[in-house]
Design a protein around this motif. Structure first.
Motif, PDB file in Angstrom:
ATOM      1  N   GLY A 164      45.403  34.987  52.048  1.00  0.00           N
ATOM      2  CA  GLY A 164      46.488  33.992  51.566  1.00  0.00           C
ATOM      3  C   GLY A 164      47.156  33.262  52.763  1.00  0.00           C
ATOM      4  O   GLY A 164      47.258  32.027  52.779  1.00  0.00           O
ATOM      5  N   ASP A 189      51.236  38.204  41.792  1.00  0.00           N
ATOM      6  CA  ASP A 189      50.877  36.929  41.535  1.00  0.00           C
ATOM      7  C   ASP A 189      50.456  35.646  42.528  1.00  0.00           C
ATOM      8  O   ASP A 189      49.885  35.027  42.271  1.00  0.00           O
ATOM      9  CB  ASP A 189      51.871  36.090  40.475  1.00  0.00           C
ATOM     10  CG  ASP A 189      51.869  36.956  39.158  1.00  0.00           C
ATOM     11  OD1 ASP A 189      50.826  37.572  38.763  1.00  0.00           O
ATOM     12  OD2 ASP A 189      53.005  37.007  38.605  1.00  0.00           O
ATOM     13  N   ARG A 190      51.415  35.899  43.632  1.00  0.00           N
ATOM     14  CA  ARG A 190      50.939  35.017  44.697  1.00  0.00           C
ATOM     15  C   ARG A 190      50.711  35.749  46.216  1.00  0.00           C
ATOM     16  O   ARG A 190      51.607  36.932  46.371  1.00  0.00           O
ATOM     17  CB  ARG A 190      52.118  34.071  44.844  1.00  0.00           C
ATOM     18  CG  ARG A 190      52.306  32.975  43.819  1.00  0.00           C
ATOM     19  CD  ARG A 190      53.152  31.675  44.197  1.00  0.00           C
ATOM     20  NE  ARG A 190      53.103  30.646  43.238  1.00  0.00           N
ATOM     21  CZ  ARG A 190      53.774  29.534  43.401  1.00  0.00           C
ATOM     22  NH1 ARG A 190      54.675  29.529  44.490  1.00  0.00           N
ATOM     23  NH2 ARG A 190      53.860  28.606  42.351  1.00  0.00           N
ATOM     24  N   LYS A 193      48.896  31.014  50.268  1.00  0.00           N
ATOM     25  CA  LYS A 193      48.298  30.098  49.541  1.00  0.00           C
ATOM     26  C   LYS A 193      47.506  30.287  48.393  1.00  0.00           C
ATOM     27  O   LYS A 193      46.893  29.558  47.628  1.00  0.00           O
ATOM     28  CB  LYS A 193      47.704  28.965  50.470  1.00  0.00           C
ATOM     29  CG  LYS A 193      48.586  28.514  51.268  1.00  0.00           C
ATOM     30  CD  LYS A 193      47.842  27.181  51.982  1.00  0.00           C
ATOM     31  CE  LYS A 193      48.945  26.435  52.995  1.00  0.00           C
ATOM     32  NZ  LYS A 193      48.353  25.392  53.798  1.00  0.00           N
ATOM     33  N   SER A 195      47.215  31.613  44.469  1.00  0.00           N
ATOM     34  CA  SER A 195      47.946  31.952  43.284  1.00  0.00           C
ATOM     35  C   SER A 195      46.983  32.714  42.174  1.00  0.00           C
ATOM     36  O   SER A 195      45.775  32.211  41.996  1.00  0.00           O
ATOM     37  CB  SER A 195      48.311  30.595  42.549  1.00  0.00           C
ATOM     38  OG  SER A 195      49.273  29.985  43.611  1.00  0.00           O
ATOM     39  N   ARG A 196      47.300  33.821  41.463  1.00  0.00           N
ATOM     40  CA  ARG A 196      46.465  34.160  40.543  1.00  0.00           C
ATOM     41  C   ARG A 196      46.707  33.487  39.238  1.00  0.00           C
ATOM     42  O   ARG A 196      47.775  33.191  38.832  1.00  0.00           O
ATOM     43  CB  ARG A 196      47.156  35.777  40.195  1.00  0.00           C
ATOM     44  CG  ARG A 196      46.186  36.530  39.502  1.00  0.00           C
ATOM     45  CD  ARG A 196      46.471  37.920  39.209  1.00  0.00           C
ATOM     46  NE  ARG A 196      47.672  38.464  39.147  1.00  0.00           N
ATOM     47  CZ  ARG A 196      48.372  39.875  38.899  1.00  0.00           C
ATOM     48  NH1 ARG A 196      47.344  40.696  39.140  1.00  0.00           N
ATOM     49  NH2 ARG A 196      49.483  39.890  38.635  1.00  0.00           N
ATOM     50  N   TYR A 197      45.493  33.273  38.593  1.00  0.00           N
ATOM     51  CA  TYR A 197      45.456  32.513  37.452  1.00  0.00           C
ATOM     52  C   TYR A 197      44.848  33.118  36.269  1.00  0.00           C
ATOM     53  O   TYR A 197      44.964  32.715  35.150  1.00  0.00           O
ATOM     54  CB  TYR A 197      44.665  31.113  37.696  1.00  0.00           C
ATOM     55  CG  TYR A 197      43.233  31.279  38.077  1.00  0.00           C
ATOM     56  CD1 TYR A 197      42.029  31.192  37.090  1.00  0.00           C
ATOM     57  CD2 TYR A 197      42.834  31.450  39.595  1.00  0.00           C
ATOM     58  CE1 TYR A 197      40.790  31.396  37.078  1.00  0.00           C
ATOM     59  CE2 TYR A 197      41.606  31.668  39.685  1.00  0.00           C
ATOM     60  CZ  TYR A 197      40.390  31.333  38.626  1.00  0.00           C
ATOM     61  OH  TYR A 197      38.999  31.632  39.015  1.00  0.00           O
ATOM     62  N   TYR A 210      42.110  34.819  41.847  1.00  0.00           N
ATOM     63  CA  TYR A 210      43.017  33.901  42.506  1.00  0.00           C
ATOM     64  C   TYR A 210      42.393  32.761  42.855  1.00  0.00           C
ATOM     65  O   TYR A 210      41.438  32.440  43.307  1.00  0.00           O
ATOM     66  CB  TYR A 210      43.514  34.660  43.782  1.00  0.00           C
ATOM     67  CG  TYR A 210      44.360  35.746  43.556  1.00  0.00           C
ATOM     68  CD1 TYR A 210      45.806  35.706  43.665  1.00  0.00           C
ATOM     69  CD2 TYR A 210      43.807  36.992  43.373  1.00  0.00           C
ATOM     70  CE1 TYR A 210      46.708  36.987  43.698  1.00  0.00           C
ATOM     71  CE2 TYR A 210      44.711  38.181  43.212  1.00  0.00           C
ATOM     72  CZ  TYR A 210      46.000  38.079  43.287  1.00  0.00           C
ATOM     73  OH  TYR A 210      46.797  38.988  43.033  1.00  0.00           O
ATOM     74  N   ASN A 213      46.136  27.492  46.241  1.00  0.00           N
ATOM     75  CA  ASN A 213      47.087  26.574  45.715  1.00  0.00           C
ATOM     76  C   ASN A 213      47.952  25.988  47.038  1.00  0.00           C
ATOM     77  O   ASN A 213      48.713  26.868  47.492  1.00  0.00           O
ATOM     78  CB  ASN A 213      48.186  27.422  44.719  1.00  0.00           C
ATOM     79  CG  ASN A 213      49.002  26.256  44.123  1.00  0.00           C
ATOM     80  OD1 ASN A 213      49.222  25.207  44.447  1.00  0.00           O
ATOM     81  ND2 ASN A 213      49.890  26.993  43.244  1.00  0.00           N
ATOM     82  N   ALA A 216      51.673  26.817  46.982  1.00  0.00           N
ATOM     83  CA  ALA A 216      52.216  27.902  47.164  1.00  0.00           C
ATOM     84  C   ALA A 216      52.576  28.148  48.480  1.00  0.00           C
ATOM     85  O   ALA A 216      52.241  27.699  49.544  1.00  0.00           O
ATOM     86  CB  ALA A 216      51.110  28.970  46.627  1.00  0.00           C
TER      87      ALA A 216
END
Length: 217
Positions: A164, A189-190, A193, A195-197, A210, A213, A216
């Motif tokens: 990240g 969830d983050r 940078k 982000s879990r989608y 992930y 983002n 983020a």
């Protein structure tokens, strides 16, 4: 403190497991698995679920199979159209097995790389090389997709934090990270940078998806 992730991955199931390629140009190939090691490879069913999700983006990508085990996930990616796959595992024996499976599928050397290394220092080293290089030809290109499947009992945080924090160097603009974990394990969830989608559950396993983002933090 570096976590010995790839070594722990080999402490899973004490029996030889048949691993096969599900789809693509190597479909039906039975890969070798280490008979003397305890390995829990990603199941055929879970691997199929994984690739059903990432199928639209697999063509021509650079793929990282982190804590690669038999190499089945990375080879599946190549089978389905990935341009290049990097396989990372800390065990010399496991890396030899991965190379044997790559030869079994007759995968060209230019489309593959096998690295014997711990996951955490490997990512740190590659990220530092990418940031410090002034000539793009002298370092590896970032990855489009990273698949990370460590032992379920370990702390996933250090690797997610590196991916990240260094997403701008390790991953492409639309890069994705997929983490396999026990369904009861809670992941953030983050992470930097990332982000879990999406989360998909199957029996006692889950896949967390992930994406990069830039908004983020």
């Amino acid at each position: 403190m570096n976590v010995n992730l790839c070594n722990l991955r080999n402490l899973r199931i004490a029996s030889e497991i048949n691993v096969r390629i599900i789809a693509g140009k190597f479909r039906g190939r039975n890969l070798k698995s280490p008979p003397s090691l305890e390995v829990r490879p990603t199941s055929d069913r879970l691997r199929e679920t994984l690739f059903n999700v990432i199928a639209p983006r697999i063509e021509g990508v650079r793929f990282l199979d982190l804590c690669a085990g038999s190499g089945a996930v990375g080879i599946e990616a190549l089978s389905r159209g990935a341009a290049h796959a990097t396989f990372v595992d800390r065990s010399r024996e496991t890396c030899s097995l991965i190379k044997a499976n790559l030869e079994l599928c007759r995968i060209e050397e230019g489309a593959r790389e096998v690295v014997q290394a711990e996951a955490q220092p490997y990512l740190q080293r590659v990220s530092a090389q990418m940031r410090g290089a002034t000539d793009s030809r002298k370092h590896a290109a970032p990855w489009d997709i990273v698949f990370f499947d460590p032992p379920y009992a370990i702390d996933y945080g250090p690797i997610l934090e590196i991916l990240g924090a260094d997403a701008a160097t390790l991953l492409t603009e639309n890069g994705a990270v997929v983490v396999e974990h026990h369904f009861k394990t809670e992941l953030p969830d983050r992470a930097g940078k990332l982000s879990r989608y999406r989360i998909l559950k199957q029996r006692d396993s889950s896949l967390s998806f992930y994406q990069v983002n830039d908004a983020a933090s």
